[in-house]
Design a protein around this motif. Structure first.
Motif, mmCIF file in Angstrom:
data_model
loop_
_atom_site.group_PDB
_atom_site.id
_atom_site.type_symbol
_atom_site.label_atom_id
_atom_site.label_comp_id
_atom_site.label_asym_id
_atom_site.label_seq_id
_atom_site.Cartn_x
_atom_site.Cartn_y
_atom_site.Cartn_z
ATOM 1 N N TYR A 268 -73.715 -18.176 -40.040
ATOM 2 C CA TYR A 268 -73.084 -19.329 -39.314
ATOM 3 C C TYR A 268 -71.495 -19.879 -40.161
ATOM 4 C CZ TYR A 268 -76.942 -18.012 -36.643
ATOM 5 O OH TYR A 268 -78.095 -16.879 -35.881
ATOM 6 N N PHE A 269 -70.476 -20.630 -39.568
ATOM 7 C CA PHE A 269 -69.910 -21.097 -39.761
ATOM 8 C C PHE A 269 -69.550 -22.407 -38.504
ATOM 9 C CE2 PHE A 269 -66.171 -22.554 -41.949
ATOM 10 C CZ PHE A 269 -65.457 -23.666 -41.378
ATOM 11 N N VAL A 270 -70.061 -23.640 -39.076
ATOM 12 C CA VAL A 270 -70.416 -24.762 -37.743
ATOM 13 C C VAL A 270 -69.770 -26.272 -38.674
ATOM 14 C CG1 VAL A 270 -72.644 -23.674 -37.599
ATOM 15 C CG2 VAL A 270 -72.914 -25.563 -38.839
ATOM 16 N N PRO A 271 -69.394 -26.691 -37.443
ATOM 17 C CA PRO A 271 -69.296 -27.762 -37.922
ATOM 18 C C PRO A 271 -69.986 -28.815 -38.463
ATOM 19 C CG PRO A 271 -69.349 -27.772 -35.242
ATOM 20 C CD PRO A 271 -69.326 -26.936 -35.978
ATOM 21 N N ASN A 272 -69.729 -29.907 -39.092
ATOM 22 C CA ASN A 272 -70.502 -30.848 -39.209
ATOM 23 C C ASN A 272 -70.388 -32.614 -39.758
ATOM 24 O OD1 ASN A 272 -69.512 -31.288 -42.992
ATOM 25 N ND2 ASN A 272 -68.633 -30.145 -41.893
ATOM 26 N N GLY A 273 -69.408 -33.178 -38.574
ATOM 27 C CA GLY A 273 -69.355 -33.718 -38.301
ATOM 28 C C GLY A 273 -70.063 -35.092 -38.391
ATOM 29 N N SER A 274 -70.741 -36.549 -38.837
ATOM 30 C CA SER A 274 -71.630 -37.346 -38.747
ATOM 31 C C SER A 274 -71.830 -37.635 -36.622
ATOM 32 C CB SER A 274 -71.614 -37.919 -39.615
ATOM 33 O OG SER A 274 -70.805 -39.106 -39.145
ATOM 34 N N TYR A 275 -71.280 -38.242 -36.549
ATOM 35 C CA TYR A 275 -70.973 -37.516 -35.038
ATOM 36 C C TYR A 275 -71.613 -37.133 -34.379
ATOM 37 C CZ TYR A 275 -68.144 -34.129 -33.327
ATOM 38 O OH TYR A 275 -67.399 -32.090 -33.103
ATOM 39 N N LEU A 276 -71.876 -35.761 -34.947
ATOM 40 C CA LEU A 276 -73.182 -34.927 -34.297
ATOM 41 C C LEU A 276 -73.952 -35.404 -34.133
ATOM 42 C CD1 LEU A 276 -71.398 -31.009 -35.356
ATOM 43 C CD2 LEU A 276 -70.339 -32.220 -32.900
ATOM 44 N N LEU B 46 -70.877 -15.299 -62.620
ATOM 45 C CA LEU B 46 -70.691 -16.650 -62.352
ATOM 46 C C LEU B 46 -71.102 -17.568 -63.322
ATOM 47 C CD1 LEU B 46 -70.853 -16.137 -58.131
ATOM 48 C CD2 LEU B 46 -68.568 -16.446 -59.793
ATOM 49 N N ASN B 47 -71.219 -19.019 -62.898
ATOM 50 C CA ASN B 47 -71.309 -19.356 -64.427
ATOM 51 C C ASN B 47 -72.035 -20.691 -62.958
ATOM 52 O OD1 ASN B 47 -72.132 -21.755 -66.682
ATOM 53 N ND2 ASN B 47 -70.381 -23.138 -65.753
ATOM 54 N N ALA B 48 -73.556 -20.433 -63.291
ATOM 55 C CA ALA B 48 -74.311 -20.987 -61.658
ATOM 56 C C ALA B 48 -76.134 -21.442 -63.048
ATOM 57 C CB ALA B 48 -74.577 -19.805 -60.962
ATOM 58 N N GLY B 49 -75.909 -22.199 -62.280
ATOM 59 C CA GLY B 49 -77.600 -23.110 -62.335
ATOM 60 C C GLY B 49 -78.360 -24.397 -61.538
ATOM 61 N N SER B 50 -79.075 -25.374 -61.766
ATOM 62 C CA SER B 50 -79.867 -25.551 -60.924
ATOM 63 C C SER B 50 -79.461 -27.124 -60.885
ATOM 64 C CB SER B 50 -81.098 -25.293 -60.818
ATOM 65 O OG SER B 50 -81.772 -25.237 -62.428
ATOM 66 N N LYS B 51 -79.351 -27.572 -59.861
ATOM 67 C CA LYS B 51 -79.480 -29.302 -60.051
ATOM 68 C C LYS B 51 -80.820 -29.551 -59.271
ATOM 69 C CE LYS B 51 -74.174 -30.192 -61.053
ATOM 70 N NZ LYS B 51 -74.077 -30.830 -62.111
ATOM 71 N N THR B 52 -81.089 -31.201 -59.673
ATOM 72 C CA THR B 52 -82.199 -31.815 -58.262
ATOM 73 C C THR B 52 -80.660 -32.897 -57.599
ATOM 74 O OG1 THR B 52 -83.593 -32.489 -60.093
ATOM 75 C CG2 THR B 52 -83.476 -33.102 -57.795
ATOM 76 N N TYR B 53 -80.398 -32.521 -56.078
ATOM 77 C CA TYR B 53 -79.327 -32.614 -55.357
ATOM 78 C C TYR B 53 -79.666 -33.507 -53.683
ATOM 79 C CZ TYR B 53 -74.885 -33.144 -52.885
ATOM 80 O OH TYR B 53 -73.126 -33.154 -52.702
ATOM 81 N N GLY B 54 -80.374 -33.098 -53.345
ATOM 82 C CA GLY B 54 -80.709 -33.332 -52.147
ATOM 83 C C GLY B 54 -79.931 -32.855 -50.677
ATOM 84 N N LEU B 55 -79.943 -32.938 -49.952
ATOM 85 C CA LEU B 55 -79.364 -33.109 -49.076
ATOM 86 C C LEU B 55 -77.731 -33.631 -48.004
ATOM 87 C CD1 LEU B 55 -82.312 -31.235 -46.952
ATOM 88 C CD2 LEU B 55 -80.648 -30.118 -47.558
ATOM 89 N N ASP B 56 -76.521 -33.476 -48.591
ATOM 90 C CA ASP B 56 -76.025 -34.739 -48.237
ATOM 91 C C ASP B 56 -75.847 -34.282 -46.542
ATOM 92 O OD1 ASP B 56 -73.308 -32.425 -49.610
ATOM 93 O OD2 ASP B 56 -74.021 -32.368 -47.885
ATOM 94 N N HIS B 57 -74.678 -35.066 -46.064
ATOM 95 C CA HIS B 57 -73.984 -34.625 -44.532
ATOM 96 C C HIS B 57 -74.326 -33.450 -44.352
ATOM 97 C CE1 HIS B 57 -70.200 -35.914 -44.441
ATOM 98 N NE2 HIS B 57 -70.456 -35.149 -43.649
ATOM 99 N N GLY B 58 -73.658 -32.530 -44.986
ATOM 100 C CA GLY B 58 -72.741 -31.417 -44.953
ATOM 101 C C GLY B 58 -73.855 -30.456 -44.509
ATOM 102 N N ALA B 59 -75.042 -30.376 -44.909
ATOM 103 C CA ALA B 59 -75.744 -29.811 -44.478
ATOM 104 C C ALA B 59 -76.655 -29.751 -43.842
ATOM 105 C CB ALA B 59 -76.699 -29.262 -46.158
ATOM 106 N N PHE B 60 -77.313 -31.572 -43.893
ATOM 107 C CA PHE B 60 -78.210 -31.997 -43.410
ATOM 108 C C PHE B 60 -77.583 -31.917 -41.501
ATOM 109 C CE2 PHE B 60 -78.396 -36.524 -41.901
ATOM 110 C CZ PHE B 60 -77.618 -37.208 -43.042
ATOM 111 N N CYS B 61 -75.891 -32.400 -41.420
ATOM 112 C CA CYS B 61 -76.030 -32.862 -40.169
ATOM 113 C C CYS B 61 -76.366 -31.470 -39.288
ATOM 114 C CB CYS B 61 -74.195 -33.814 -40.150
ATOM 115 S SG CYS B 61 -73.919 -33.458 -38.279
#
Lengths: 111, 268
Positions: free
Chosen positions: B8-16, B110-125
């Motif tokens: 899915y490609f979806v919007p992510n505006g915090s207004y949602l 690819l240059n790939a790895g892991s980071k502790t990041y969490g959920l920014d609003h682009g994901a969680f919104c």
């Protein structure tokens, strides 16, 4: 530069100048402004710390160089603790790990 | 063997999130609700791979392999001019799948790895508005070249297929994204160049012509300033095998932003 009070947070992204700014205090109560002025190709940031209106240090900040505490964070290279609220500290932490926030000062392009 | 069920490609505006919570009618919120219902009730997904357009690393591709994720607020808060209330989200992670994605990406060069990041609003919104209850694997969109983002999408699919997971991929983003031109009066005409850009991208995606995205007139791309440079759509191309998208919802709003919602089948 617009006034800090209008933003509702102590960490903002200025997309016009392509830099992030955090406002806090040092442990002895001085006003501190930490600017992340450029994201490098290895995701480190060129940074500058201004304490009490005096530019103290320019340095390269890596995500692992920051120790997060309940009341702010410590910059390990400079041995400086910055006191700031947890919401702003979390936003700052995300930025050091590659986040580009919705800009508080928008421009015609991102990041 | 696992399966990547849909993308899915979806919007992510915090207004949602605010409109969802306040029950304000909005076609994009309705579309997200329907996607959430599909994920919960028809697809029975175990895990969602969430590719935030705001996680823009330069050095490579990263996942957060945490057992548990909490959100952080990377959008302006009230009383700022376009601020929102603070929202939060928490979800279980999937460390095994996350690390499998890293392995698959490295195997593909690819240059790939892991980071502790969490959920920014682009994901969680969008995830919050979908009201899903599956595990989440946050991954970067990056600022890397399109050809690498295409491979990242392939790596995600291959990692899912090596696992035992029923997975969906959500790669949020906006088409036109000119926040500097925003008008809050909805009666304002939508930015002409934005409308032109959005319509062109919609035509290309619904026809499966992903390769033509990179050939869009650079002046038009500059005027529209799409979020993450449309990399979310390129990643979806890699993950789905270039399947055409079905447009579920579109509206240009506040003179500045093109919110589009697509779903994509996944080539076996």
């Amino acid at each position: 530069m617009a006034e800090r009070e209008q933003f509702g947070a102590d960490f903002i992204y200025d997309a016009k100048q392509k830099k992030a700014i955090l406002w806090g205090k040092t442990e002895n109560g001085a006003e501190a402004q930490l600017e992340l002025i450029r994201r490098n190709e290895d995701d480190s940031h060129d940074a500058v710390l201004i304490v009490g209106n005096k530019e103290n240090d320019k340095f390269v900040l890596r995500e692992e160089d920051v120790e997060y505490l309940n009341d702010g964070f410590r910059l390990k290279q400079l041995a400086v603790k910055i006191l700031v609220d947890q919401v702003s500290a979390a936003k700052f932490r995300g930025f050091t790990k590659g986040n580009i926030p919705t800009p508080d000062i928008p421009s015609d392009s991102l990041p | 063997m696992g399966k990547l069920l849909k993308a899915y490609f979806v919007p992510n505006g915090s207004y949602l999130m605010q409109e969802d919570e306040d029950g304000i009618p909005d076609p994009s919120v309705d579309a997200l609700h329907e996607i959430g219902r599909e994920i919960r009730e028809e697809l029975n997904a175990d895990v969602m791979i969430a590719v935030s357009p705001h996680w823009q690393t330069k050095s490579g591709f990263y996942v957060d392999p945490g057992q548990y994720h909490t959100s952080f607020t990377d959008y302006p808060l009230l009383p700022a001019k376009w601020g929102r209330r603070p929202f939060s989200y928490e979800a279980d992670g999937d460390p095994e799948l996350a690390l499998g994605i890293v392995e698959a990406a490295k195997a593909l060069g690819l240059n790939a790895g892991s980071k502790t990041y969490g959920l920014d609003h682009g994901a969680f919104c969008p995830v919050k508005v979908m009201h899903v209850n599956c595990k989440i694997v946050p991954v970067t969109i990056t600022q890397r070249p399109f050809k690498e983002c295409l491979v990242w999408g392939r790596a995600i699919k291959e990692a899912v297929e090596k696992s035992s997971r029923r997975a969906v991929l959500v790669a949020p983003g906006n088409l036109t994204h000119r926040l500097d031109l925003r008008h809050d009066n909805e009666a304002e005409a939508y930015l002409d160049q934005g409308k032109k850009f959005d319509e062109l991208v919609i035509d290309l995606i619904t026809a499966g012509k992903f390769d033509e995205i990179e050939r869009i007139d650079p002046a038009l791309v500059k005027a529209a300033a799409p979020e993450a440079g449309l990399r979310p759509l390129i990643l979806i191309q890699g993950a789905t095998g270039g399947q055409p998208g079905k447009l579920l919802c579109y509206h240009g709003m506040k003179n500045s932003v093109g919110d589009a919602t697509f779903d994509f089948a996944v080539q076996a």
